[in-house]
Motif scaffolding. Structure first.
Motif, PDB file in Angstrom:
ATOM      1  N   TRP A   1       0.668  -1.188   0.045  1.00 29.42           N
ATOM      2  CA  TRP A   1       0.347  -0.040   0.134  1.00 29.42           C
ATOM      3  C   TRP A   1       1.191   1.051  -0.257  1.00 29.42           C
ATOM      4  O   TRP A   1       1.771   1.046   0.239  1.00 29.42           O
ATOM      5  CB  TRP A   1      -0.405  -0.039   1.373  1.00 29.42           C
ATOM      6  N   ASN A   2       0.266   2.164  -0.719  1.00 24.27           N
ATOM      7  CA  ASN A   2       1.388   3.508  -0.844  1.00 24.27           C
ATOM      8  C   ASN A   2       0.237   4.387  -0.808  1.00 24.27           C
ATOM      9  O   ASN A   2      -0.923   4.407  -0.980  1.00 24.27           O
ATOM     10  CB  ASN A   2       2.163   3.384  -1.586  1.00 24.27           C
ATOM     11  N   PRO A   3       0.632   5.673  -1.383  1.00 25.81           N
ATOM     12  CA  PRO A   3       0.157   6.584  -1.014  1.00 25.81           C
ATOM     13  C   PRO A   3      -1.339   6.866  -2.325  1.00 25.81           C
ATOM     14  O   PRO A   3      -2.718   7.443  -2.464  1.00 25.81           O
ATOM     15  CB  PRO A   3       0.532   8.437  -0.975  1.00 25.81           C
ATOM     16  N   ARG A   4      -0.795   6.476  -3.170  1.00 31.49           N
ATOM     17  CA  ARG A   4      -1.316   6.791  -4.782  1.00 31.49           C
ATOM     18  C   ARG A   4      -2.269   5.767  -4.325  1.00 31.49           C
ATOM     19  O   ARG A   4      -3.035   5.794  -5.021  1.00 31.49           O
ATOM     20  CB  ARG A   4      -0.360   6.061  -6.286  1.00 31.49           C
ATOM     21  N   SER A   5      -2.655   4.691  -3.882  1.00 30.39           N
ATOM     22  CA  SER A   5      -3.850   3.454  -3.510  1.00 30.39           C
ATOM     23  C   SER A   5      -4.975   4.332  -3.421  1.00 30.39           C
ATOM     24  O   SER A   5      -5.705   3.610  -3.578  1.00 30.39           O
ATOM     25  CB  SER A   5      -3.141   1.939  -2.675  1.00 30.39           C
ATOM     26  N   GLU A   6      -4.327   5.082  -2.392  1.00 36.15           N
ATOM     27  CA  GLU A   6      -5.423   5.913  -1.448  1.00 36.15           C
ATOM     28  C   GLU A   6      -6.729   6.930  -2.458  1.00 36.15           C
ATOM     29  O   GLU A   6      -7.299   7.183  -2.373  1.00 36.15           O
ATOM     30  CB  GLU A   6      -5.070   7.126  -0.645  1.00 36.15           C
ATOM     31  N   THR A   7      -6.014   7.280  -3.236  1.00 30.91           N
ATOM     32  CA  THR A   7      -6.392   8.392  -4.496  1.00 30.91           C
ATOM     33  C   THR A   7      -6.941   7.437  -5.421  1.00 30.91           C
ATOM     34  O   THR A   7      -7.419   8.257  -6.410  1.00 30.91           O
ATOM     35  CB  THR A   7      -5.943   9.351  -4.639  1.00 30.91           C
ATOM     36  N   GLU A   8      -5.723   7.215  -6.211  1.00 32.70           N
ATOM     37  CA  GLU A   8      -6.176   6.565  -7.859  1.00 32.70           C
ATOM     38  C   GLU A   8      -6.303   5.093  -7.760  1.00 32.70           C
ATOM     39  O   GLU A   8      -5.524   3.694  -6.906  1.00 32.70           O
ATOM     40  CB  GLU A   8      -4.616   6.488  -8.479  1.00 32.70           C
ATOM     41  N   ASN A   9      -7.452   4.340  -8.722  1.00 34.19           N
ATOM     42  CA  ASN A   9      -8.063   3.567  -8.977  1.00 34.19           C
ATOM     43  C   ASN A   9      -7.140   2.866  -9.371  1.00 34.19           C
ATOM     44  O   ASN A   9      -6.974   1.565  -9.429  1.00 34.19           O
ATOM     45  CB  ASN A   9      -9.071   3.785  -9.775  1.00 34.19           C
ATOM     46  N   GLU A  10      -6.482   3.757 -10.924  1.00 29.57           N
ATOM     47  CA  GLU A  10      -5.547   3.090 -11.759  1.00 29.57           C
ATOM     48  C   GLU A  10      -4.331   1.973 -10.413  1.00 29.57           C
ATOM     49  O   GLU A  10      -3.792   0.986 -11.049  1.00 29.57           O
ATOM     50  CB  GLU A  10      -4.393   4.201 -12.957  1.00 29.57           C
ATOM     51  N   ALA A  11      -3.982   2.576  -9.667  1.00 29.64           N
ATOM     52  CA  ALA A  11      -2.840   1.882  -9.275  1.00 29.64           C
ATOM     53  C   ALA A  11      -3.062   0.137  -7.854  1.00 29.64           C
ATOM     54  O   ALA A  11      -2.188   0.078  -7.812  1.00 29.64           O
ATOM     55  CB  ALA A  11      -2.403   2.815  -7.477  1.00 29.64           C
ATOM     56  N   ILE A  12      -4.604   0.697  -7.908  1.00 29.15           N
ATOM     57  CA  ILE A  12      -5.079  -0.288  -7.390  1.00 29.15           C
ATOM     58  C   ILE A  12      -5.488  -1.411  -8.250  1.00 29.15           C
ATOM     59  O   ILE A  12      -4.687  -2.999  -8.509  1.00 29.15           O
ATOM     60  CB  ILE A  12      -5.960  -0.443  -6.553  1.00 29.15           C
ATOM     61  N   LEU A  13      -6.164  -1.581  -9.387  1.00 25.78           N
ATOM     62  CA  LEU A  13      -6.788  -1.895 -10.713  1.00 25.78           C
ATOM     63  C   LEU A  13      -5.050  -2.722 -11.358  1.00 25.78           C
ATOM     64  O   LEU A  13      -5.090  -3.548 -11.601  1.00 25.78           O
ATOM     65  CB  LEU A  13      -7.184  -1.095 -11.677  1.00 25.78           C
ATOM     66  N   ALA A  14      -3.771  -2.192 -10.962  1.00 23.40           N
ATOM     67  CA  ALA A  14      -2.789  -1.895 -11.611  1.00 23.40           C
ATOM     68  C   ALA A  14      -1.352  -2.903 -10.652  1.00 23.40           C
ATOM     69  O   ALA A  14      -0.783  -3.553 -11.770  1.00 23.40           O
ATOM     70  CB  ALA A  14      -2.189  -1.089 -12.207  1.00 23.40           C
ATOM     71  N   ASN A  15      -2.462  -3.223  -9.862  1.00 26.40           N
ATOM     72  CA  ASN A  15      -1.687  -4.103  -8.733  1.00 26.40           C
ATOM     73  C   ASN A  15      -2.209  -4.917  -7.588  1.00 26.40           C
ATOM     74  O   ASN A  15      -2.720  -6.228  -8.443  1.00 26.40           O
ATOM     75  CB  ASN A  15      -1.059  -3.442  -7.622  1.00 26.40           C
ATOM     76  N   HIS A  16      -3.227  -4.830  -7.204  1.00 28.69           N
ATOM     77  CA  HIS A  16      -3.821  -5.273  -6.745  1.00 28.69           C
ATOM     78  C   HIS A  16      -4.821  -6.433  -7.264  1.00 28.69           C
ATOM     79  O   HIS A  16      -5.039  -7.628  -6.018  1.00 28.69           O
ATOM     80  CB  HIS A  16      -4.482  -4.354  -5.237  1.00 28.69           C
ATOM     81  N   MET A  17      -5.500  -5.323  -7.529  1.00 27.93           N
ATOM     82  CA  MET A  17      -6.722  -6.610  -8.841  1.00 27.93           C
ATOM     83  C   MET A  17      -6.813  -6.535 -10.121  1.00 27.93           C
ATOM     84  O   MET A  17      -7.830  -6.703 -10.937  1.00 27.93           O
ATOM     85  CB  MET A  17      -8.368  -4.963  -8.178  1.00 27.93           C
ATOM     86  N   LEU A  18      -5.753  -6.579 -10.704  1.00 23.52           N
ATOM     87  CA  LEU A  18      -4.931  -6.984 -11.983  1.00 23.52           C
ATOM     88  C   LEU A  18      -5.319  -7.573 -12.344  1.00 23.52           C
ATOM     89  O   LEU A  18      -5.214  -9.186 -12.212  1.00 23.52           O
ATOM     90  CB  LEU A  18      -3.948  -6.643 -12.491  1.00 23.52           C
ATOM     91  N   VAL A  19      -6.505  -8.173 -12.961  1.00 25.39           N
ATOM     92  CA  VAL A  19      -7.338  -9.430 -13.806  1.00 25.39           C
ATOM     93  C   VAL A  19      -5.851  -9.916 -14.515  1.00 25.39           C
ATOM     94  O   VAL A  19      -5.450  -9.958 -15.465  1.00 25.39           O
ATOM     95  CB  VAL A  19      -8.583  -9.190 -14.210  1.00 25.39           C
ATOM     96  N   GLY A  20      -6.292 -11.306 -14.603  1.00 27.45           N
ATOM     97  CA  GLY A  20      -5.120 -12.173 -15.263  1.00 27.45           C
ATOM     98  C   GLY A  20      -3.533 -12.199 -15.402  1.00 27.45           C
ATOM     99  O   GLY A  20      -2.348 -12.605 -15.583  1.00 27.45           O
ATOM    100  N   ASP A  21      -3.211 -11.578 -14.077  1.00 28.74           N
ATOM    101  CA  ASP A  21      -2.124 -11.273 -14.144  1.00 28.74           C
ATOM    102  C   ASP A  21      -1.181 -12.125 -13.326  1.00 28.74           C
ATOM    103  O   ASP A  21      -1.613 -12.993 -13.053  1.00 28.74           O
ATOM    104  CB  ASP A  21      -1.885  -9.996 -12.388  1.00 28.74           C
ATOM    105  N   LYS A  22       0.086 -12.912 -14.088  1.00 26.47           N
ATOM    106  CA  LYS A  22       0.615 -13.170 -13.597  1.00 26.47           C
ATOM    107  C   LYS A  22       2.233 -13.207 -13.182  1.00 26.47           C
ATOM    108  O   LYS A  22       2.711 -12.414 -14.061  1.00 26.47           O
ATOM    109  CB  LYS A  22       0.902 -14.931 -14.799  1.00 26.47           C
ATOM    110  N   GLY A  23       3.059 -14.190 -13.084  1.00 29.35           N
ATOM    111  CA  GLY A  23       5.042 -13.031 -12.713  1.00 29.35           C
ATOM    112  C   GLY A  23       4.974 -14.677 -13.016  1.00 29.35           C
ATOM    113  O   GLY A  23       5.388 -16.164 -13.595  1.00 29.35           O
ATOM    114  N   PHE A  24       6.704 -14.631 -13.206  1.00 28.25           N
ATOM    115  CA  PHE A  24       7.072 -15.276 -13.954  1.00 28.25           C
ATOM    116  C   PHE A  24       9.071 -15.219 -13.630  1.00 28.25           C
ATOM    117  O   PHE A  24       9.409 -13.696 -12.702  1.00 28.25           O
ATOM    118  CB  PHE A  24       7.453 -15.058 -15.365  1.00 28.25           C
ATOM    119  N   THR A  25      10.176 -15.876 -13.178  1.00 23.08           N
ATOM    120  CA  THR A  25      11.393 -16.072 -13.611  1.00 23.08           C
ATOM    121  C   THR A  25      12.216 -15.701 -14.919  1.00 23.08           C
ATOM    122  O   THR A  25      11.720 -16.075 -15.667  1.00 23.08           O
ATOM    123  CB  THR A  25      11.827 -17.314 -12.868  1.00 23.08           C
ATOM    124  N   ILE A  26      13.909 -15.541 -14.678  1.00 26.66           N
ATOM    125  CA  ILE A  26      13.994 -15.682 -15.944  1.00 26.66           C
ATOM    126  C   ILE A  26      14.291 -16.570 -16.975  1.00 26.66           C
ATOM    127  O   ILE A  26      14.567 -16.652 -17.570  1.00 26.66           O
ATOM    128  CB  ILE A  26      15.645 -14.743 -15.527  1.00 26.66           C
TER     129      ILE A  26
END
Length: 381
Positions: free
Chosen positions: A222-247
């Protein structure tokens, strides 16, 4: 809170694609003000100029006149604008599956008076339908949302010229681990069953506000951006289809797509030697092992020690299409005497000329980093 919710694996590929499309139709990305221009951002223009990646691979300068560049997953068109300004002699094509995003992208480029760009509402796998071959493909913040990143790369490879270069990236599972945990939390709570909207975003804010400051999910995501900007939450906490990978997983995807690794985009920030206090006095075991490691192994070693990059961001191309050249460390006196220096297009500015001329005239060292710091400007949440 629902007792059971569908897992991502239980949702069909078409349903997941539609959920992702809805998210970007409702909240087009990136939310960069339409009037903002990257024309004075030397770093952004440097990394998005085809000259940079082509020279890294071939140690030759390329003529950009007549080249065709694709922005695959252009979103609201900010990166498309960067590509157009960095490569003014090229033809730029942008595609995205979000109709609303493409509408905003067209509006952005019109606002800035850029006319060497065209847009299409198109899925990545439908690229061959355009009937265009590309010399450079920029695919930024897209592949990790696909059901199969290999298929996406294969689609781009099918329209890539023989010497063409693809810039592609995936989310790092190591650097993004806390956000993936947050996504699991909100899936468990049922807040991502449907496309997250204002109500769900408000619930997330209420939950985070109610947690004590020392609770890990709050301190780590959580950071100050998340308090006010929907984009910060949608791009991180609630990004549909998000997946992570290693090298190693990314390199396996490249091999599956029949593509060859060229370089990390921000290669200066992936030097494992820079992680040690005294690079010239390494622990004996490390000094003995490092020279024998492949590029993949060195990059994986870096991400295990210091996973500070949100994106595993690299350039790749058709195998064995790079030009052969003699590394500078092996140059003879004759090579140096017959060499020719070129100025990168992004450095051809009046200020650069003025400062360089002054340093040459006064026999002073030229601080090129003042004009090109070579630290990639990248969104990092």
């Amino acid at each position: 809170m629902t007792a059971q919710i569908p897992t991502q694996q239980s949702v069909s590929a078409s349903e997941m694609l539609e959920k992702i499309r809805q998210q970007f139709d409702n909240a087009p990305y990136p939310r960069v003000p339409i009037e903002k221009s990257p024309k004075d951002d030397a770093n952004l223009l440097y990394f998005h100029n085809l000259t940079t990646s082509y020279y890294l691979r071939n140690q030759q300068v390329i003529d950009l006149k007549g080249k065709v560049i694709l922005d695959a997953g252009c979103g609201t068109g900010y990166k498309t604008l960067i590509l157009a300004l960095a490569n003014p002699e090229a033809r730029i094509v942008g595609i995205d599956f979000s109709e609303e995003s493409v509408r905003l992208a067209e509006k952005r480029l019109q606002f800035h008076g850029v006319d060497n760009v065209e847009f299409h509402v198109l899925l990545l796998e439908d690229l061959p339908k355009l009937g265009i071959n590309f010399d450079y493909i920029n695919c930024d913040d897209v592949l990790y949302l696909l059901e199969d990143a290999t298929t996406g790369l294969q689609a781009m490879k099918s329209v890539l010229t023989p010497e063409g270069i693809i810039r592609a990236n995936l989310h790092s599972s190591l650097q993004r681990a806390n956000f993936f945990r947050a996504q699991k939390l909100f899936k468990f709570m049922g807040l991502m069953d449907n496309n997250p909207e204002e109500m769900e975003l408000g619930i997330v804010r209420d939950i985070m506000k109610a947690l004590k400051d020392g609770v890990l999910i709050k301190t780590q995501t959580w950071n100050p951006r998340s308090e006010t900007e929907n984009e910060a939450i949608l791009a991180n906490h609630m990004l549909v289809g998000d997946k992570g990978f290693t090298i190693p997983e990314f390199f396996a995807i490249l091999r599956g797509a029949g593509l060859e690794f060229i370089s990390m985009v921000n290669w200066m920030q992936w030097d494992v030697m820079e992680l040690f206090k005294e690079p010239d006095n390494l622990p004996a075991y490390v000094a003995m092992c490092l020279p024998d490691l492949s590029d993949q192994e060195k990059l994986h070693l870096f991400e295990l020690i210091h996973p500070n990059q949100r994106l595993l961001d690299l350039w790749c191309g058709h195998p064995e299409q790079g030009h052969s050249f003699t590394p500078i460390v092996e140059w003879t006196d004759s090579d140096w005497q017959n060499s020719k220096a070129y100025l990168h297009p992004q450095l051809k500015t009046p200020k650069f000329r003025e400062d360089l001329t002054a340093c040459v005239t006064e026999l002073r060292a030229f601080p090129i980093s003042q004009h090109l710091p070579l630290i990639r400007a990248s969104s990092k949440y």
